[in-house]
Scaffold this motif. Structure first.
Motif, PDB file in Angstrom:
ATOM      1  N   TYR A 360     -83.973  33.116  71.634  1.00 24.58           N
ATOM      2  CA  TYR A 360     -83.540  33.437  73.135  1.00 24.58           C
ATOM      3  C   TYR A 360     -81.966  33.786  73.226  1.00 24.58           C
ATOM      4  CZ  TYR A 360     -82.284  33.750  77.908  1.00 24.58           C
ATOM      5  OH  TYR A 360     -82.210  34.453  79.013  1.00 24.58           O
ATOM      6  N   ASN A 361     -81.300  32.505  72.225  1.00 22.61           N
ATOM      7  CA  ASN A 361     -79.705  33.064  72.380  1.00 22.61           C
ATOM      8  C   ASN A 361     -79.489  34.134  71.650  1.00 22.61           C
ATOM      9  OD1 ASN A 361     -79.080  31.386  73.849  1.00 22.61           O
ATOM     10  ND2 ASN A 361     -78.494  29.943  72.594  1.00 22.61           N
ATOM     11  N   LEU A 362     -80.838  34.438  70.026  1.00 23.36           N
ATOM     12  CA  LEU A 362     -80.522  35.912  69.357  1.00 23.36           C
ATOM     13  C   LEU A 362     -81.180  37.171  70.368  1.00 23.36           C
ATOM     14  CD1 LEU A 362     -81.448  34.553  65.990  1.00 23.36           C
ATOM     15  CD2 LEU A 362     -78.990  36.197  66.135  1.00 23.36           C
ATOM     16  N   GLY A 363     -81.885  37.214  70.930  1.00 24.20           N
ATOM     17  CA  GLY A 363     -82.152  38.094  72.275  1.00 24.20           C
ATOM     18  C   GLY A 363     -81.374  38.569  72.599  1.00 24.20           C
ATOM     19  N   VAL A 364     -80.738  37.347  73.651  1.00 25.18           N
ATOM     20  CA  VAL A 364     -79.750  37.788  74.318  1.00 25.18           C
ATOM     21  C   VAL A 364     -78.028  37.998  74.143  1.00 25.18           C
ATOM     22  CG1 VAL A 364     -77.773  36.598  76.058  1.00 25.18           C
ATOM     23  CG2 VAL A 364     -79.898  35.582  76.020  1.00 25.18           C
ATOM     24  N   HIS A 365     -77.529  38.014  72.972  1.00 15.83           N
ATOM     25  CA  HIS A 365     -77.261  39.111  71.898  1.00 15.83           C
ATOM     26  C   HIS A 365     -77.037  40.515  71.490  1.00 15.83           C
ATOM     27  CE1 HIS A 365     -73.581  36.546  70.949  1.00 15.83           C
ATOM     28  NE2 HIS A 365     -74.133  34.780  71.017  1.00 15.83           N
ATOM     29  N   ASP A 366     -78.759  40.397  71.161  1.00 14.11           N
ATOM     30  CA  ASP A 366     -78.884  42.019  71.211  1.00 14.11           C
ATOM     31  C   ASP A 366     -79.048  42.476  72.316  1.00 14.11           C
ATOM     32  OD1 ASP A 366     -78.827  41.648  67.904  1.00 14.11           O
ATOM     33  OD2 ASP A 366     -80.633  41.172  67.801  1.00 14.11           O
ATOM     34  N   PHE A 367     -79.466  41.718  73.159  1.00 10.39           N
ATOM     35  CA  PHE A 367     -80.353  43.034  74.611  1.00 10.39           C
ATOM     36  C   PHE A 367     -78.475  43.348  75.299  1.00 10.39           C
ATOM     37  CE2 PHE A 367     -80.218  42.968  79.089  1.00 10.39           C
ATOM     38  CZ  PHE A 367     -80.949  44.066  79.665  1.00 10.39           C
ATOM     39  N   ASN A 368     -77.329  42.379  75.058  1.00  8.52           N
ATOM     40  CA  ASN A 368     -75.824  42.705  75.254  1.00  8.52           C
ATOM     41  C   ASN A 368     -75.708  43.784  75.328  1.00  8.52           C
ATOM     42  OD1 ASN A 368     -76.541  41.032  77.736  1.00  8.52           O
ATOM     43  ND2 ASN A 368     -74.904  39.355  76.799  1.00  8.52           N
ATOM     44  N   ARG A 369     -75.511  43.669  73.629  1.00  2.51           N
ATOM     45  CA  ARG A 369     -74.895  45.038  72.927  1.00  2.51           C
ATOM     46  C   ARG A 369     -75.786  46.273  73.126  1.00  2.51           C
ATOM     47  NH1 ARG A 369     -74.902  45.046  67.360  1.00  2.51           N
ATOM     48  NH2 ARG A 369     -76.787  43.809  66.685  1.00  2.51           N
ATOM     49  N   GLY A 370     -76.564  46.232  73.062  1.00  3.21           N
ATOM     50  CA  GLY A 370     -77.952  47.443  73.796  1.00  3.21           C
ATOM     51  C   GLY A 370     -77.684  47.998  74.192  1.00  3.21           C
ATOM     52  N   ILE A 371     -77.606  46.874  75.493  1.00  2.77           N
ATOM     53  CA  ILE A 371     -77.261  47.612  76.839  1.00  2.77           C
ATOM     54  C   ILE A 371     -75.993  47.998  77.236  1.00  2.77           C
ATOM     55  CG2 ILE A 371     -76.806  45.252  78.267  1.00  2.77           C
ATOM     56  CD1 ILE A 371     -79.642  47.649  79.271  1.00  2.77           C
ATOM     57  N   GLU A 372     -75.076  47.984  76.078  1.00  2.00           N
ATOM     58  CA  GLU A 372     -73.861  47.792  76.132  1.00  2.00           C
ATOM     59  C   GLU A 372     -73.718  49.593  76.230  1.00  2.00           C
ATOM     60  OE1 GLU A 372     -69.214  46.831  75.601  1.00  2.00           O
ATOM     61  OE2 GLU A 372     -71.022  45.524  75.136  1.00  2.00           O
ATOM     62  N   LEU A 373     -74.271  49.579  75.116  1.00  2.00           N
ATOM     63  CA  LEU A 373     -74.359  51.366  75.234  1.00  2.00           C
ATOM     64  C   LEU A 373     -75.234  52.212  75.464  1.00  2.00           C
ATOM     65  CD1 LEU A 373     -74.929  50.390  70.722  1.00  2.00           C
ATOM     66  CD2 LEU A 373     -72.667  51.165  71.934  1.00  2.00           C
ATOM     67  N   VAL A 374     -75.843  51.578  75.819  1.00  2.00           N
ATOM     68  CA  VAL A 374     -77.055  52.511  76.938  1.00  2.00           C
ATOM     69  C   VAL A 374     -76.137  52.574  77.757  1.00  2.00           C
ATOM     70  CG1 VAL A 374     -79.145  52.627  78.329  1.00  2.00           C
ATOM     71  CG2 VAL A 374     -79.516  51.942  75.831  1.00  2.00           C
ATOM     72  N   ASN A 375     -75.644  51.728  78.236  1.00  2.00           N
ATOM     73  CA  ASN A 375     -75.529  52.280  80.327  1.00  2.00           C
ATOM     74  C   ASN A 375     -73.735  52.659  79.839  1.00  2.00           C
ATOM     75  OD1 ASN A 375     -77.198  50.181  81.327  1.00  2.00           O
ATOM     76  ND2 ASN A 375     -75.825  48.400  80.836  1.00  2.00           N
ATOM     77  N   LYS A 376     -73.449  52.469  78.970  1.00  2.00           N
ATOM     78  CA  LYS A 376     -71.867  53.410  78.418  1.00  2.00           C
ATOM     79  C   LYS A 376     -72.545  55.126  78.102  1.00  2.00           C
ATOM     80  CE  LYS A 376     -67.747  54.180  75.345  1.00  2.00           C
ATOM     81  NZ  LYS A 376     -67.090  52.907  74.656  1.00  2.00           N
ATOM     82  N   SER A 377     -73.531  55.031  77.102  1.00  2.00           N
ATOM     83  CA  SER A 377     -73.838  56.534  77.179  1.00  2.00           C
ATOM     84  C   SER A 377     -74.423  57.094  78.952  1.00  2.00           C
ATOM     85  CB  SER A 377     -75.029  56.682  76.433  1.00  2.00           C
ATOM     86  OG  SER A 377     -76.424  56.127  76.904  1.00  2.00           O
ATOM     87  N   VAL A 401     -81.952  46.938  71.604  1.00  2.00           N
ATOM     88  CA  VAL A 401     -82.425  46.538  72.984  1.00  2.00           C
ATOM     89  C   VAL A 401     -84.324  46.069  71.718  1.00  2.00           C
ATOM     90  CG1 VAL A 401     -83.487  46.775  74.998  1.00  2.00           C
ATOM     91  CG2 VAL A 401     -81.155  47.100  74.303  1.00  2.00           C
ATOM     92  N   GLU A 402     -84.778  46.909  71.129  1.00  2.00           N
ATOM     93  CA  GLU A 402     -86.026  46.831  70.821  1.00  2.00           C
ATOM     94  C   GLU A 402     -86.084  45.571  70.085  1.00  2.00           C
ATOM     95  OE1 GLU A 402     -88.806  47.959  71.073  1.00  2.00           O
ATOM     96  OE2 GLU A 402     -89.171  49.467  72.563  1.00  2.00           O
ATOM     97  N   GLN A 403     -84.891  45.021  68.657  1.00  6.14           N
ATOM     98  CA  GLN A 403     -84.527  44.122  68.707  1.00  6.14           C
ATOM     99  C   GLN A 403     -84.427  42.802  69.471  1.00  6.14           C
ATOM    100  OE1 GLN A 403     -80.855  44.558  66.436  1.00  6.14           O
ATOM    101  NE2 GLN A 403     -81.542  45.795  64.932  1.00  6.14           N
ATOM    102  N   ALA A 404     -83.751  43.092  70.385  1.00 11.08           N
ATOM    103  CA  ALA A 404     -83.881  41.805  71.176  1.00 11.08           C
ATOM    104  C   ALA A 404     -85.522  41.137  72.166  1.00 11.08           C
ATOM    105  CB  ALA A 404     -82.520  42.477  72.563  1.00 11.08           C
ATOM    106  N   ILE A 405     -86.345  42.231  72.193  1.00  8.24           N
ATOM    107  CA  ILE A 405     -87.885  42.212  73.110  1.00  8.24           C
ATOM    108  C   ILE A 405     -87.974  41.658  71.767  1.00  8.24           C
ATOM    109  CG2 ILE A 405     -89.402  42.927  72.946  1.00  8.24           C
ATOM    110  CD1 ILE A 405     -87.800  45.707  74.699  1.00  8.24           C
TER     111      ILE A 405
END
Length: 450
Positions: A360-377, A401-405
Motif C-alpha cells: 500500500y505504501n509503495l502505491g501511495v508513493h507512486d500515486f502521489n508522484r504520478g498525480i502531481e505530474l498529471v495535475n501540473k500538466s 499512477v498505473e504503477q501505483a494501481i
C-alpha cells in the motif's frame, strides 16, 4: 510359658509357649537392663513377661553362688513391676515396626498413631520416622492405600519426615534417612496435582504442586505448573508470584516472560510491562518477539529516533522479516527520507508479496508522484500544454499512477474490504480513465458504508 535353663553360670533363656507368635524384642529393650542380661519376649497378650529359672536347690552351689542367685532373684523381683511402664513408652513404636515388617500396615498404623500422641515417644525422631515409613508404605500399596482418605497418606508421610528432620537434623541417623525418603514422595504429589488440574480442581492442584515443590526445592516443573493452575482459575496475582519464584530460582524461558508481559498488558500496567520487557531482552537480546514489543513501546511513546535504532538492530538479527523492513520504511517516511523508505518497502514486498503495509505504501508513493505530474500538466494553458511538454508530462504521470494501481491491487488482495485501498484505487482508476473499474470501487465503498 516354656523355659530353658542356661548353663550353670548363665542366665535362663525364656520362650513363649506359642513359639510361632513369640517376637523377640531384646534388641529394643536390652540396653535399659543391660546389667541384668535379661531377655524380654512379648507375649500374645501384649504384656512383657520376665522370668528367671533358678536352680531347685542352692545347697549344691558354693556360698558365693548362693549370694549371686539371691541377688539375681531380687533383681527379678524389682524388674517384675516395670513392664507396664516400658510398654507405655516403647511398645507402640516397637509393635508398629514389627507389624510394618510383617506387612500388616493397618495394624502398624494403629500402633504408630498411639505412639505419636504419647508424651514419652512423641518427641523422638524414630517415632516420626517410623510413622512416615508406615504411611508411605500404605500410600504405595494398592491394598492399604484404599484405607486412606484422599491426600492423607502423602500429607502424613511428608509431615512425619519433616518432623523427623526437625528433631534429628538432616545429618542425624533418622533425619538423614527422612531427607532421602521425602524425595520419593515427589512423584505422588506431582501426580495428584496433575489429576486435580485435569479435573479442573485448581485449588487442590496448586496445593499439591506446592507440596511437590517443598519435597524437591530445586525442581522448577512443579512451580511452573502451579503458575498454569493459577492462570486457569484467573488468579493472576498467584500466577505472577509463581513466575517470579521461578525467576528467583534462575529459571528463564521465553514463555515465562511472554506470560508476565501479557498479564501486565491485560492489567494496563505499562510500567510493569516495561520492566518485564527489560528483563526479557536482557535474557534474550535477539528474540524477535521481545524486540518488536520494545519497538512498539518506543513507537507508542513517540521516540522515533530510538525506534529507528532498535528496529535496525532487529533487522540485523532477523534479516528475513518482511514486517521489520515495512516498519522501518514508515519511520524513514516520517523523517522525509523517501529514498530509504522506498528501498525498505521494496525489500519488504520482495520477502513477502503479501505484506499489506509495504504494498500500500509503495502505491501511495507512486500515486502521489504520478498525480502531481498529471495535475501540473492540467493546470497549464493550452499553448503551454502544447509547447512545453504538458502532454508528455501528463502521460508520464498516468504511467506512474498505473504503477501505483498495481501495488494497490495487490494490497486489496490481502485485505479486500480495506476502505483506504478501495478509495485510493477509485481515484487512481479515474485518473487513468478506467471509469468502469472506478465505478466498481465506488459501489463497494458504498456497500461497506451502509
Amino acid at each position: 510359658m516354656e523355659e530353658e535353663r542356661g548353663g550353670p553360670f548363665g542366665p535362663a533363656r525364656l520362650f513363649l509357649a506359642n513359639r510361632r507368635r513369640a517376637r523377640c524384642v531384646s534388641a529394643e529393650l536390652s540396653s535399659d537392663f543391660h546389667t541384668h542380661s535379661f531377655h524380654f519376649f512379648r507375649s500374645a497378650g501384649g504384656v512383657f513377661n520376665l522370668k528367671c529359672r533358678l536352680p531347685l536347690s542352692t545347697s549344691t552351689f558354693p556360698t558365693f553362688m548362693k549370694k549371686t542367685f539371691l541377688t539375681l532373684a531380687t533383681g527379678v523381683a524389682l524388674v517384675a513391676g516395670l513392664p507396664a511402664v516400658v510398654s507405655a513408652q516403647t511398645s507402640a513404636v516397637t509393635n508398629a515396626i514389627l507389624n510394618q515388617r510383617s506387612g500388616l500396615l493397618d495394624k502398624a498404623r494403629t500402633d504408630i498413631d498411639k505412639a505419636i500422641v504419647n508424651e514419652k515417644t512423641s518427641g523422638k525422631a524414630k517415632t516420626w520416622y517410623t510413622r512416615g515409613e508406615i504411611y508411605q508404605g500404605m500410600l504405595e500399596s494398592p491394598i492399604y492405600s484404599k484405607q486412606l482418605q484422599p491426600g492423607e497418606g502423602l500429607q502424613k508421610a511428608y509431615e512425619s519426615y519433616a518432623k523427623t528432620v526437625e528433631l534429628d537434623t538432616k545429618t542425624g541417623e533418622f533425619g538423614k534417612q527422612a531427607v532421602a525418603k521425602m524425595s520419593g514422595l515427589y512423584g505422588f504429589a506431582f501426580n495428584d496435582a496433575v489429576n486435580s488440574y485435569n479435573a479442573k480442581e485448581y485449588d487442590k492442584a496448586i496445593s499439591s504442586y506446592k507440596l511437590a515443590s517443598q519435597l524437591n526445592p530445586q525442581d522448577t516443573t512443579a512451580v511452573l505448573y502451579s503458575a498454569y493452575a493459577y492462570e486457569a482459575k484467573q488468579d493472576f496475582a498467584g500466577a505472577k508470584a509463581s513466575y517470579n519464584q521461578l525467576l528467583g530460582m534462575n529459571y528463564k524461558s521465553v514463555t515465562l516472560y511472554s506470560r508476565l508481559l501479557q498479564m501486565a498488558r491485560s492489567e494496563k500496567n505499562d510500567a510493569e510491562a516495561a520492566a518485564v520487557l527489560k528483563q526479557a531482552l536482557a535474557a534474550y537480546p535477539t528474540n524477535k518477539t521481545f524486540m518488536l514489543e520494545d519497538l512498539n513501546m518506543t513507537l507508542a511513546s513517540g521516540k522515533g529516533g530510538d525506534a529507528l535504532e532498535k528496529i535496525t538492530k532487529s533487522i540485523a538479527s532477523d534479516p528475513g522479516n518482511s514486517n521489520l523492513y515495512a516498519v522501518r520504511g514508515s519511520l524513514y517516511d516520517q523523517q522525509k527520507k523517501t529514498d530509504l523508505a522506498l528501498a525498505d518497502y521494496r525489500k519488504a514486498v520482495e520477502l513477502d508479496p503479501k505484506n499489506f503495509d509495504a504494498q500500500y505504501n509503495l502505491g501511495v508513493h507512486d500515486f502521489n508522484r504520478g498525480i502531481e505530474l498529471v495535475n501540473k500538466s492540467r493546470k497549464m494553458d493550452l499553448k503551454t500544454y502544447q509547447n512545453s511538454g504538458g502532454k508528455k508530462m501528463e502521460a508520464d504521470g498516468k504511467k506512474i499512477v498505473e504503477q501505483a494501481i498495481g501495488y494497490f491491487e495487490k494490497a486489496l488482495e490481502v485485505s479486500p474490504n480495506e476502505v483506504a485501498v478501495l478509495s485510493s484505487l477509485q481515484k487512481a482508476y479515474t485518473t487513468v480513465g478506467r471509469n468502469a473499474d472506478a465505478e466498481k470501487m465506488n459501489a463497494k465503498l458504498q456497500s461497506l458504508r451502509k
